[in-house]
Design a protein around this motif. Sequence first.
Motif, PDB file in Angstrom:
ATOM      1  N   THR A 185       0.849  -1.196   0.000  1.00  0.00           N
ATOM      2  CA  THR A 185       0.000   0.000   0.000  1.00  0.00           C
ATOM      3  C   THR A 185       0.884   1.245   0.000  1.00  0.00           C
ATOM      4  OG1 THR A 185      -0.099   0.335   2.391  1.00  0.00           O
ATOM      5  CG2 THR A 185      -1.712  -1.209   1.436  1.00  0.00           C
ATOM      6  N   PHE A 186       0.231   2.389  -0.092  1.00  0.00           N
ATOM      7  CA  PHE A 186       0.947   3.659  -0.004  1.00  0.00           C
ATOM      8  C   PHE A 186       0.753   4.317   1.360  1.00  0.00           C
ATOM      9  CE2 PHE A 186       1.535   2.856  -4.353  1.00  0.00           C
ATOM     10  CZ  PHE A 186       2.630   3.615  -4.741  1.00  0.00           C
ATOM     11  N   GLN A 187       0.274   3.554   2.350  1.00  0.00           N
ATOM     12  CA  GLN A 187       0.099   4.083   3.697  1.00  0.00           C
ATOM     13  C   GLN A 187       1.402   4.626   4.255  1.00  0.00           C
ATOM     14  OE1 GLN A 187      -1.489   0.295   5.001  1.00  0.00           O
ATOM     15  NE2 GLN A 187      -3.083   1.390   6.106  1.00  0.00           N
ATOM     16  N   VAL A 188       2.489   3.914   4.024  1.00  0.00           N
ATOM     17  CA  VAL A 188       3.782   4.310   4.572  1.00  0.00           C
ATOM     18  C   VAL A 188       4.183   5.695   4.052  1.00  0.00           C
ATOM     19  CG1 VAL A 188       6.228   3.696   4.619  1.00  0.00           C
ATOM     20  CG2 VAL A 188       4.501   1.935   4.924  1.00  0.00           C
ATOM     21  N   LEU A 189       3.852   5.980   2.805  1.00  0.00           N
ATOM     22  CA  LEU A 189       4.130   7.305   2.250  1.00  0.00           C
ATOM     23  C   LEU A 189       3.337   8.365   3.010  1.00  0.00           C
ATOM     24  CD1 LEU A 189       5.447   9.105   0.104  1.00  0.00           C
ATOM     25  CD2 LEU A 189       3.557   8.510  -1.425  1.00  0.00           C
ATOM     26  N   ALA A 190       2.078   8.089   3.311  1.00  0.00           N
ATOM     27  CA  ALA A 190       1.258   9.036   4.071  1.00  0.00           C
ATOM     28  C   ALA A 190       1.798   9.238   5.481  1.00  0.00           C
ATOM     29  CB  ALA A 190      -0.189   8.542   4.121  1.00  0.00           C
ATOM     30  N   VAL A 191       2.242   8.162   6.122  1.00  0.00           N
ATOM     31  CA  VAL A 191       2.825   8.256   7.464  1.00  0.00           C
ATOM     32  C   VAL A 191       4.068   9.134   7.429  1.00  0.00           C
ATOM     33  CG1 VAL A 191       3.929   6.952   9.326  1.00  0.00           C
ATOM     34  CG2 VAL A 191       1.886   6.034   8.208  1.00  0.00           C
ATOM     35  N   PHE A 195      15.262  12.285   5.547  1.00  0.00           N
ATOM     36  CA  PHE A 195      15.400  10.947   4.972  1.00  0.00           C
ATOM     37  C   PHE A 195      15.821   9.934   6.035  1.00  0.00           C
ATOM     38  CE2 PHE A 195      17.761   7.696   2.480  1.00  0.00           C
ATOM     39  CZ  PHE A 195      16.689   7.185   1.784  1.00  0.00           C
ATOM     40  N   ILE A 196      16.752  10.316   6.906  1.00  0.00           N
ATOM     41  CA  ILE A 196      17.180   9.418   7.988  1.00  0.00           C
ATOM     42  C   ILE A 196      15.988   9.124   8.908  1.00  0.00           C
ATOM     43  CG2 ILE A 196      18.605   9.246  10.077  1.00  0.00           C
ATOM     44  CD1 ILE A 196      20.777  10.803   8.466  1.00  0.00           C
ATOM     45  N   GLY A 197      15.198  10.149   9.219  1.00  0.00           N
ATOM     46  CA  GLY A 197      13.994   9.945  10.027  1.00  0.00           C
ATOM     47  C   GLY A 197      13.036   8.983   9.357  1.00  0.00           C
ATOM     48  N   MET A 198      12.886   9.132   8.050  1.00  0.00           N
ATOM     49  CA  MET A 198      11.975   8.245   7.319  1.00  0.00           C
ATOM     50  C   MET A 198      12.492   6.807   7.309  1.00  0.00           C
ATOM     51  SD  MET A 198      10.532  10.630   4.307  1.00  0.00           S
ATOM     52  CE  MET A 198       9.736  12.190   4.702  1.00  0.00           C
ATOM     53  N   LEU A 199      13.796   6.645   7.202  1.00  0.00           N
ATOM     54  CA  LEU A 199      14.351   5.291   7.276  1.00  0.00           C
ATOM     55  C   LEU A 199      14.134   4.690   8.665  1.00  0.00           C
ATOM     56  CD1 LEU A 199      17.645   5.588   5.199  1.00  0.00           C
ATOM     57  CD2 LEU A 199      15.462   4.601   4.499  1.00  0.00           C
ATOM     58  N   LEU A 200      14.341   5.486   9.705  1.00  0.00           N
ATOM     59  CA  LEU A 200      14.069   4.988  11.065  1.00  0.00           C
ATOM     60  C   LEU A 200      12.592   4.654  11.244  1.00  0.00           C
ATOM     61  CD1 LEU A 200      16.284   7.367  13.231  1.00  0.00           C
ATOM     62  CD2 LEU A 200      16.663   4.938  12.742  1.00  0.00           C
ATOM     63  N   ASP A 206       9.716   0.804  -0.623  1.00  0.00           N
ATOM     64  CA  ASP A 206       9.593   1.715   0.509  1.00  0.00           C
ATOM     65  C   ASP A 206      10.769   2.692   0.589  1.00  0.00           C
ATOM     66  OD1 ASP A 206       7.094   0.938   1.335  1.00  0.00           O
ATOM     67  OD2 ASP A 206       7.823  -0.476   2.840  1.00  0.00           O
ATOM     68  N   ILE A 207      11.959   2.257   0.236  1.00  0.00           N
ATOM     69  CA  ILE A 207      13.099   3.183   0.215  1.00  0.00           C
ATOM     70  C   ILE A 207      12.883   4.246  -0.854  1.00  0.00           C
ATOM     71  CG2 ILE A 207      15.572   3.399  -0.295  1.00  0.00           C
ATOM     72  CD1 ILE A 207      15.896   0.648   1.148  1.00  0.00           C
ATOM     73  N   ILE A 208      12.347   3.839  -1.999  1.00  0.00           N
ATOM     74  CA  ILE A 208      12.020   4.807  -3.055  1.00  0.00           C
ATOM     75  C   ILE A 208      10.945   5.774  -2.560  1.00  0.00           C
ATOM     76  CG2 ILE A 208      10.970   5.064  -5.350  1.00  0.00           C
ATOM     77  CD1 ILE A 208      12.389   2.365  -6.061  1.00  0.00           C
ATOM     78  N   LYS A 209       9.917   5.256  -1.888  1.00  0.00           N
ATOM     79  CA  LYS A 209       8.852   6.115  -1.353  1.00  0.00           C
ATOM     80  C   LYS A 209       9.413   7.109  -0.341  1.00  0.00           C
ATOM     81  CE  LYS A 209       5.815   2.481  -0.774  1.00  0.00           C
ATOM     82  NZ  LYS A 209       4.660   1.813  -0.163  1.00  0.00           N
ATOM     83  N   MET A 210      10.346   6.670   0.511  1.00  0.00           N
ATOM     84  CA  MET A 210      10.925   7.560   1.524  1.00  0.00           C
ATOM     85  C   MET A 210      11.789   8.642   0.872  1.00  0.00           C
ATOM     86  SD  MET A 210       9.494   6.517   4.238  1.00  0.00           S
ATOM     87  CE  MET A 210       8.163   6.025   3.166  1.00  0.00           C
ATOM     88  N   ALA A 211      12.531   8.275  -0.166  1.00  0.00           N
ATOM     89  CA  ALA A 211      13.329   9.278  -0.881  1.00  0.00           C
ATOM     90  C   ALA A 211      12.410  10.309  -1.528  1.00  0.00           C
ATOM     91  CB  ALA A 211      14.213   8.602  -1.934  1.00  0.00           C
ATOM     92  N   PHE A 212      11.346   9.840  -2.161  1.00  0.00           N
ATOM     93  CA  PHE A 212      10.358  10.719  -2.790  1.00  0.00           C
ATOM     94  C   PHE A 212       9.709  11.620  -1.737  1.00  0.00           C
ATOM     95  CE2 PHE A 212       5.870  11.348  -4.075  1.00  0.00           C
ATOM     96  CZ  PHE A 212       6.069  12.109  -5.221  1.00  0.00           C
ATOM     97  N   ALA A 213       9.286  11.039  -0.633  1.00  0.00           N
ATOM     98  CA  ALA A 213       8.619  11.796   0.431  1.00  0.00           C
ATOM     99  C   ALA A 213       9.547  12.843   1.031  1.00  0.00           C
ATOM    100  CB  ALA A 213       8.108  10.854   1.521  1.00  0.00           C
ATOM    101  N   SER A 214      10.806  12.490   1.262  1.00  0.00           N
ATOM    102  CA  SER A 214      11.730  13.459   1.853  1.00  0.00           C
ATOM    103  C   SER A 214      11.990  14.608   0.882  1.00  0.00           C
ATOM    104  CB  SER A 214      13.027  12.799   2.312  1.00  0.00           C
ATOM    105  OG  SER A 214      13.678  12.158   1.261  1.00  0.00           O
ATOM    106  N   PHE A 215      12.092  14.306  -0.397  1.00  0.00           N
ATOM    107  CA  PHE A 215      12.290  15.367  -1.390  1.00  0.00           C
ATOM    108  C   PHE A 215      11.069  16.289  -1.435  1.00  0.00           C
ATOM    109  CE2 PHE A 215      11.616  16.977  -5.700  1.00  0.00           C
ATOM    110  CZ  PHE A 215      12.744  17.770  -5.831  1.00  0.00           C
ATOM    111  N   ILE A 216       9.881  15.707  -1.571  1.00  0.00           N
ATOM    112  CA  ILE A 216       8.647  16.502  -1.661  1.00  0.00           C
ATOM    113  C   ILE A 216       8.456  17.344  -0.396  1.00  0.00           C
ATOM    114  CG2 ILE A 216       6.109  16.362  -1.720  1.00  0.00           C
ATOM    115  CD1 ILE A 216       7.482  15.834  -4.422  1.00  0.00           C
ATOM    116  N   ALA A 217       8.554  16.714   0.769  1.00  0.00           N
ATOM    117  CA  ALA A 217       8.334  17.436   2.026  1.00  0.00           C
ATOM    118  C   ALA A 217       9.360  18.550   2.200  1.00  0.00           C
ATOM    119  CB  ALA A 217       8.384  16.468   3.202  1.00  0.00           C
ATOM    120  N   ASN A 218      10.612  18.267   1.902  1.00  0.00           N
ATOM    121  CA  ASN A 218      11.651  19.281   2.042  1.00  0.00           C
ATOM    122  C   ASN A 218      11.382  20.472   1.133  1.00  0.00           C
ATOM    123  OD1 ASN A 218      14.281  20.035   3.225  1.00  0.00           O
ATOM    124  ND2 ASN A 218      14.929  19.964   1.082  1.00  0.00           N
ATOM    125  N   GLU A 219      11.014  20.220  -0.108  1.00  0.00           N
ATOM    126  CA  GLU A 219      10.741  21.300  -1.064  1.00  0.00           C
ATOM    127  C   GLU A 219       9.520  22.116  -0.648  1.00  0.00           C
ATOM    128  OE1 GLU A 219      12.664  22.394  -3.699  1.00  0.00           O
ATOM    129  OE2 GLU A 219      14.050  20.999  -2.721  1.00  0.00           O
TER     130      GLU A 219
END
Length: 174
Positions: free
Chosen positions: A32-38, A109-114, A150-163
């Motif tokens: 699912t994409f729940q992890v991206l939302a989290v 990104f480190i937070g998202m990996l944790l 999930d690593i791809i989702k976290m990289a995407f999420a960190s980029f989007i959120a940071n921007e």
Amino acid sequence: MKTKDLILVSLFAAITAIFSQISIPIQPVPITFQVLAVALAGAFLGRKHGFLSQVVYLLLGAIGAPVFAGFKGGFNFLIGPTGGYLFAFPIAAYLIGMLSERKGIINMFIGMLLGIISIYTLGMLQLKVVLNLSIQEAFAAGVAPFLVLDIIKMAFASFIANEVLKRTNMLQRA
């Protein structure tokens, strides 16, 4: 808590519910994409409100609202094979928010990996217990199929959120 905070907490609980419906139903744990939302909840709202958004999501699901994957709800899903993943969402949002509050894409990104590690750990443990699997079987069924995506989702999420956070103060965290 301010009205704005209540709205954002509710919004991210709803986003998590919506993202849970974007799924590929494999067994025993759907993709699912729940992890991206989290991840986005923690990054945008910070540790306290990100945590609360995921608690609201779990409470909605626990009382039967169809917010879990496959439009399912009910307490039985929290004690079932995938419940550990769900219980880890508030913890993950907290960890992601905590590191995101330090600002910068690397911290985020480190937070998202944790966060994802906490989701995998609790999820795998409950999967192991409920389905009576070995730790290797639980890892193979409940972690391995998701790692790369999930690593791809976290990289995407960190980029989007940071921007977004760099460009606006609309989502200022408390």
